[in-house]
Design an enzyme around this catalytic site. Structure first.
Site, PDB file in Angstrom:
ATOM      1  N   SER A 223       0.802  -1.225   0.000  1.00 26.01           N
ATOM      2  CA  SER A 223       0.000   0.000   0.000  1.00 26.01           C
ATOM      3  C   SER A 223       0.838   1.280   0.000  1.00 26.01           C
ATOM      4  O   SER A 223       0.297   2.377  -0.114  1.00 26.01           O
ATOM      5  CB  SER A 223      -0.976   0.002   1.176  1.00 26.01           C
ATOM      6  OG  SER A 223      -0.263   0.196   2.362  1.00 26.01           O
TER       7      SER A 223
ATOM      8  N   LYS B 183      -6.574   3.346   8.810  1.00 23.58           N
ATOM      9  CA  LYS B 183      -5.724   4.344   8.157  1.00 23.58           C
ATOM     10  C   LYS B 183      -6.387   5.721   8.177  1.00 23.58           C
ATOM     11  O   LYS B 183      -5.763   6.738   8.496  1.00 23.58           O
ATOM     12  CB  LYS B 183      -5.448   3.930   6.716  1.00 23.58           C
ATOM     13  CG  LYS B 183      -4.454   2.762   6.621  1.00 23.58           C
ATOM     14  CD  LYS B 183      -4.304   2.315   5.185  1.00 23.58           C
ATOM     15  CE  LYS B 183      -3.305   1.170   5.066  1.00 23.58           C
ATOM     16  NZ  LYS B 183      -3.265   0.613   3.719  1.00 23.58           N
TER      17      LYS B 183
END
Ligand SMILES: Nc1ncnc2c1ncn2[C@@H]1O[C@H](COP(=O)(O)OP(=O)(O)OP(=O)(O)O)[C@@H](O)[C@H]1O
Ligand SMILES: [Mg+2]
Length: 833
Positions: free
Chosen positions: A716, A759
């Site tokens: 990511s 996140k």
């Protein structure tokens, strides 16, 4: 049986011979026969009839003479050389026998002694002299008398036959003596001629103790020596057989008696030893154990096992190691619940109330729990329902939520910590082969409750590990599988235990850590962490009142202002849950108490200044490098960790070199590949970005991820690495307060990533204003937005890297040929120096 038959047949023979006088008539001389006619000498003698007794020649017997006629007969005999003819009645019932009631064969005897008894009767001692018969029977003188004829022994057989029979008789008699201790063995069996044999044969007949009346009469009447010996042989063989059998029976009886006596003796000894050792109470105690076992409602199998163990224990000295092991085992069985259950009090309203009273927020999780309880209430038998697994970072309330579920069901709550468990025996117990072995964690938890249906929390199920020897996950599988857990067998207990009524709840920090077969049986409920607003609510509604109570403070004595609380949340804690927050609040309370005790204050409203004073410098000051505009080569990514979301800064530096790509900061393989992919993308776009096609060969590229101690991996960070690189190459700084996450492909596509909830929460908490996320994650984020308030965060969805660049830079990054070459040259010169 054999013996009896033979005896009966002998008796028959005797009765035939003796009882019928008419049979004897032609055999014996008639009364009229004269002495000369018979050829025997005759003597006039008195006759003494006996009942049931036969006097044999050579025998001496005492006789009580009571009948008047007999007394007269004896008195007559005493006057006439003491000779008397003694014979027996063939029917002992007759009181006044006549001639026909008597056996004609008798014994000429002599009276050795007479004693007059007080009642007028006589006691005499008579000795049999010789076989005899009586003729000329009369009763004239008031007693029976007649002419007595001695009958000599006949011997018509050849010498060898006689000798053979004699030897046979001798042998049998010797054996007989061996078996019959009562027989005097003083007869000398050494005979030299038939006369002596005749004598000894009669002696033998006299010495056979059990010779019956009938047999005696036979022996008396058998005048032929060989015949008499044969008759005796038959009698002796049969006697020996009887004696042998008797001896066998006696032997058997004796050994039985010996065994019984031995057991009795040993038992008495044990009792005495127990008494000596002060163990009298032991049996009492064992009885109590037995009674307790009966009350518990154990299954048949378990009851048998326990009783066997109690019996074994009884035999052992109480302080021996076996007894300790055995006792330990019984104690465990008796301490477990086997039958009792708690009735569930499933009221949905009540459950909701309890869940809300212990936890703020978590609406989605609570909703799922209530839904689960509703199904349980409805079906009444949700033993086969999936196991709830609460997944989330530390301190988000997984353990405490499980406790609330137990409370709302009204069941006991047990917690088993699985962190670090790597041996199957910790779940399933150790075998009972050594002292100190214990059942597994499941049975240990069951021991602490009194009911068969507690809620058991399998805490940190993602932290179990396995080694080459054993796999605890497979043991857990048996525990959790409704097909198998009805008959769960712990190695220590060795009996089946029913776990089907237990409600299992698991917790984990990350789904990836849960062994797949276990994961497959679970219903995952995510608790992903709290926003700052949620943390504020939790702190004001739960943590502060809880801490005040724990520290014995009142709300008047200590208050925390909302600014102070914000400061704590923003700068003194960085976490998804609220554990650290709780700790900091507790610290403030302790400081308050300290000041109250020092009497510097009486009460306090804690403001931000006070917080700074007491807690020192802020631990997590917002000094993100992204805030400064003029630094190139920096980009901020978003990362997911077990502890929740976090930012991940990427620094890049371009230096003169030979085209090496260096990555530092504890990176995993996936991260390195992401960097390679980013570089390939930039090379493909070199022209658009204003870079020379050979830019990568003349320069070394160094990509660094600060906080090197923390291992990092995952795809990511792809777009973040790429952005940082482009910023460094083009000298264009990235926008401030921007974070991003997304995987990059070689052709610049941006792919979806996981862990977005954490996140985004991290981005919000750390004060970012914008986040770039993959367009593919749009739906996930819409879901998240339903639960979490992220309104002050601008979420930018991108499909390609070009779009990322559009949003990451204020203007499209492009290297300036004039500007870039000069400083590089200078730099290169510097480097060379
Ligand atoms: N939503 C909430 N409302 C009120 N208190 C909460 C909430 N979430 C957590 N807490 C409190 O936070 C503390 C920590 O919670 P808990 O021990 O349940 O965390 P956890 O998720 O089990 O963490 P770990 O993974 O480290 O075991 C507890 O005191 C709990 O009461
Ligand atoms: Mg916990």
């Amino acid at each position: 049986m054999e013996i009896n038959k033979e005896k009966k047949s002998r008796i028959k023979r005797i009765t035939k011979k003796t009882v019928a006088p008419q049979d004897m008539a032609h055999e014996l001389p008639s009364e009229e026969t004269t002495f000369e006619e018979t050829g025997f000498n005759g003597t006039f003698l008195a006759l003494l009839p006996l009942k049931n007794v036969v006097i044999l020649p050579k025998s001496i017997i005492p006789i009580i003479v009571g009948r008047k006629r007999s007394i007269k007969a004896v008195e007559f005999a005493l006057k006439n050389d003491k000779g008397i003819f003694i014979t027996s009645q063939n029917d002992s019932q007759i009181e006044f026998p006549e001639k026909n009631d008597l056996f004609q064969f008798g014994t000429r005897s002599t009276i050795l002694q007479v004693m007059r008894m007080p009642n007028g009767a006589l006691k005499i001692l008579a000795e049999g002299i010789c076989r005899a018969k009586m003729t000329h029977f009369s009763e004239e003188s008031g007693f029976m008398s007649g002419i007595c004829h001695d009958i000599p022994t006949t011997d018509n057989s050849p010498g060898t036959e006689l000798e053979a029979t004699w030897r046979q008789l001798k042998e049998l008699y010797t054996t007989y003596i061996e078996f019959n201790e009562k027989t005097p063995n003083d007869i000398s069996l050494a005979a030299r001629n038939p006369k002596e044999i005749d004598y000894i044969t009669d002696m033998i007949a006299v010495h056979i103790t059990n010779l019956s009346f009938e047999d005696r009469q036979i022996i008396l009447e058998t005048t032929d020596l060989k015949e008499r010996m044969l008759a005796l042989c038959t009698i002796l063989s049969s006697e020996i057989e009887i004696l042998q059998t008797e001896q066998r029976i006696r032997g058997r009886m004796q050994s039985q008696i010996d065994k019984n006596q031995r057991e009795y003796y040993l038992n008495e000894q044990i009792k005495a030893i127990h008494k000596e050792l002060g163990r009298e109470d032991q049996s009492e105690e064992l009885l109590q154990l037995q009674a307790k076992a009966k009350k518990l409602g154990l299954s048949k199998e378990v009851m048998i096992k326990v009783e066997k163990e109690i019996k074994r224990l009884e035999q052992m000295p109480p302080l021996s190691s076996e007894a300790v092991v055995s006792r330990h085992y019984i104690d465990w069985i008796l301490a477990l619940p086997w039958q009792k259950t708690r009735t569930d009090t499933i009221s949905l309203a009540h459950a909701e109330k309890i869940l809300n009273s212990n936890h703020a927020g978590l609406s989605k999780a609570k909703e799922r729990i209530v839904e689960f309880l509703a199904a349980k209430k409805f079906s009444k038998n949700l033993e086969r329902s999936p196991i709830i697994c609460l997944v989330g970072p530390p301190g988000v309330g997984k353990t405490s939520l499980a406790q609330s579920i137990a409370d709302s069901l009204g069941r006991d709550f047990m917690r088993i910590s699985l962190g670090g468990v790597k041996d199957e025996a910790e779940i399933r117990g150790h075998r009972r082969t050594y002292i100190g072995s214990l059942p597994g964690k499941i049975i240990q938890a069951m021991k602490k409750t009194n009911y068969l249906n507690p809620v058991i929390l399998l805490d940190e199920i993602d932290k179990i590990s396995r080694d080459s020897h054993s796999d605890p996950a497979s043991a857990l599988l048996e525990v959790l599988d409704p097909e198998q857990n009805k008959t769960f067998v712990d190695h220590f207990l060795e009996v089946e235990y029913d776990l089907s009524k237990v409600m299992f709840i698991a917790t984990a920090n990350m789904i990836e850590g849960i062994p797949y077969p276990l994961y497959d049986r679970m219903e995952i409920i995510n608790l992903s962490g709290y926003t700052n607003e949620e943390k504020t609510t939790i702190a004001t509604q739960f943590l502060i009142p809880k801490c005040l109570k724990e520290h014995g403070l009142t709300t008047r004595q200590c208050q925390i202002s909302s600014e102070a609380l914000q400061l704590i949340i923003n700068e003194y804690t960085r976490e998804s849950g609220v554990r650290q927050l709780e700790r900091v609040i507790a610290k403030l309370m302790r400081k308050t108490i300290q000041d109250i005790l020092h009497e510097t204050i009486k009460s306090i409203k804690i403001n931000p200044d006070q917080v700074r004073k007491w807690l020192g410098n802020a631990t997590f000051k917002k000094t993100s490098l992204t805030e400064s505009q003029d630094i190139t080569g920096l980009a901020t990514g978003l990362a997911w960790t077990e502890l929740g979301g976090d930012v991940l800064e990427v620094e890049t530096s371009i230096i003169a070199g030979k085209g090496n790509l260096t990555l530092t900061g504890q990176l995993g393989e996936v991260m390195q590949e992401s960097a390679q992919a980013a570089l390939s993308y930039i090379r493909a776009r070199a022209a658009t970005l204003g870079l020379k096609p050979s830019f990568h060969t003349a320069k070394d590229i160094h990509i660094h991820f600060p906080e090197g101690a923390t291992p990092k991996d995952g795809p990511s960070a792809g777009i973040t690495i790429c952005t940082a690189l482009i910023s460094a190459l083009t000298k264009e700084p990235t926008r401030t307060k921007l974070a991003m996450t997304g995987e990059i492909t070689l052709r610049g596509r941006v792919l979806s990533v996981g862990g977005l909830r954490e996140k985004l929460l991290a981005a919000k908490q750390l004060g970012f204003k914008r986040v770039i996320v993959p367009r593919d994650n749009f739906d996930d984020i819409q879901e998240i937005l339903k639960e979490t308030d992220l309104s002050d965060l601008e979420i930018i969805y991108v499909k390609t890297m070009d779009e990322v660049l559009e949003h990451a830079f204020d203007k499209m990054p492009r290297a300036q040929p004039t500007k870039t070459t000069k400083p590089t040259k200078k730099k290169t010169v510097k480097e060379k120096k």
